[in-house]
Every structure is written in structure tokens, then in C-alpha cells.
Design an enzyme around this catalytic site. Sequence first.
Site, PDB file in Angstrom:
ATOM      1  N   TYR A  79       9.681  28.379 -21.520  1.00 30.34           N
ATOM      2  CA  TYR A  79      10.156  28.921 -22.793  1.00 30.34           C
ATOM      3  C   TYR A  79       9.648  28.089 -23.973  1.00 30.34           C
ATOM      4  CZ  TYR A  79      13.576  31.402 -19.858  1.00 30.34           C
ATOM      5  OH  TYR A  79      14.192  32.160 -18.901  1.00 30.34           O
ATOM      6  N   HIS A  98      12.158  28.189 -11.058  1.00 29.41           N
ATOM      7  CA  HIS A  98      12.072  29.398 -11.880  1.00 29.41           C
ATOM      8  C   HIS A  98      11.720  30.636 -11.056  1.00 29.41           C
ATOM      9  CE1 HIS A  98      11.252  30.602 -16.326  1.00 29.41           C
ATOM     10  NE2 HIS A  98      11.796  31.593 -15.668  1.00 29.41           N
TER      11      HIS A  98
END
Length: 277
Positions: free
Chosen positions: A51, A109
Site C-alpha cells: 500500500y 498478503h
Amino acid sequence: MSTIPSVTLNDGTWFPELGLGTYDLRGEEGIEAIVAAIDSGYRLLDTAVNYENEREVGEAVRRSGADRDTLLVASKIPGRHHGRQEALDSIKGSLDRLGLDRIDLHLIHWPNPSVGKYVDTWRGLIEAREQGLVRSIGVSNFTEEQLTELIEETGVVPAVNQVELHPYFPQDELRAFHATHGIRTESWSPLAKRSELLTEQILTELATVYDVTPTQIVLRWHTQLGSTPIPKSADADRQRENADVFGFTLTDDQLAAVSALERGRLWDGDPNTHEEM
């Protein structure tokens, strides 16, 4: 300020029933948005290496003035950092960017199955927890088979599996597996972004019944299913609206009606992919 209730994870730590997704919240505006969320009662802040906003999340934690022990900061190991030592190095990099002395929840992730190192990566997370770098460990976008492999190979059950979940894709079988093994479900894309979900008749009707918004109906559906949604919003009013979903309770029939939206629409998603990995 909303009070967001919490549950206890399988490792004995607390975990909010609703959190803030921070994808794309960057720069000064991102910091201000995250501070506003903390001020509104959010205690779970979800970020990731990919991110590119761990610095903003850490700065928001410091600016908020909130007791650090009342906040749960979560980050994630990207696919390119798979492997035991690579995972440890990735976590240390996240800590440096966050400027915090620990990460409260760290996830893989995604399993990156073509590389096939997710078990070694999980071993790195276990080691990081033993070293006190992270408090709780979990995964994201893992299937039942991949979760089973982690558990059988290491004996350590993930505390959380963060997956795509919304009324068009309720993940019934995976949620049942999580419940059996004490894994907390966490929902990314809880509102089925870029879709017509919030205009569905059942949601608008229920919103009228409870005098709330369709968004609040969907988020309450998540929490009553036993999943923690992490809606993202930079708008303070919308953040407060999203968090204010614990003052009403959907009936079993109403929950089933929202879940039935899956059967009325062909979903073309893949539970093992994530555009933000």
C-alpha cells in the site's frame, strides 16, 4: 465516538469487529484521514507493504494521541518477500517505516502459490512473533487447502485469514473452516467495490426498516457472520457512519436474504487473488 466491540483471537489477543482499510490513503491527507478514524473510535488499522503508506499509518498513530495499547496496527508481507529470512527482513522494514516498536498483526498478503514458499514464510512469521516483533500472525487470501498445509507443517494455526468477502461472495465454506479451526475471518472489499451492491432491493428495504444506510446493513451483515470488515474511507462523516453499525441486529432470515444475493449474480472473482498484493 463509536465504540467498536472486539473478539478474542485464538492466541488470546483482542481484535476489533470492524476496522479501517487504508489502501490509497497516502500523504498528509492520508494521515489526517487515519487520525480522523482513530478519533471516531477505530482501533484496527490495516496497511501493507504494497500500500506504500506504512509511514502515514505510523505517523497517524503518533499524532492521534491515542494510547498505543488501544490500537491494533496490521501490516502484510508481499509476495516478493516470501521465504523465512525474507519474511523477517520484510517485517523489520515495516517496523522501520511505521516507526513503531511492534506490529500487532502481521499477515502473509497472499500465498504466491507459483513460488511455493508460503510455509517457509509462515515459519518466518512464527519466529517474528517469538522475537516480539509482532504480536499476532495470520494470512490473507489463503484457501482451505493452504491453511491446512500451514497447520500440518508447523502446528501453528493462523489467528486471522483476510479474504475477499461480501454479499455477492459470502465464502460460506471457507468461513465454516475458519470457525472449526478458530481462525478469525476478516473481509477485504466488504462492499463489493465498483458494483451495484448497495442498490440491491433487499439492502434498501432493510435500510428503511432500521433507519440506516445500505452500507450499514452490509457492514452489520459482516459482523453478524463473525467477520471483521475493513471498509476504506477518507471522509470523516463516512467513517463514522461505517463504524455505527452495532446499534441494531439483523434477524436470521434477514442475514440469509442478504447472503442470497450471491445466488442472484454470477461472481467472477477468484478467492486466491488480490489486486493489492
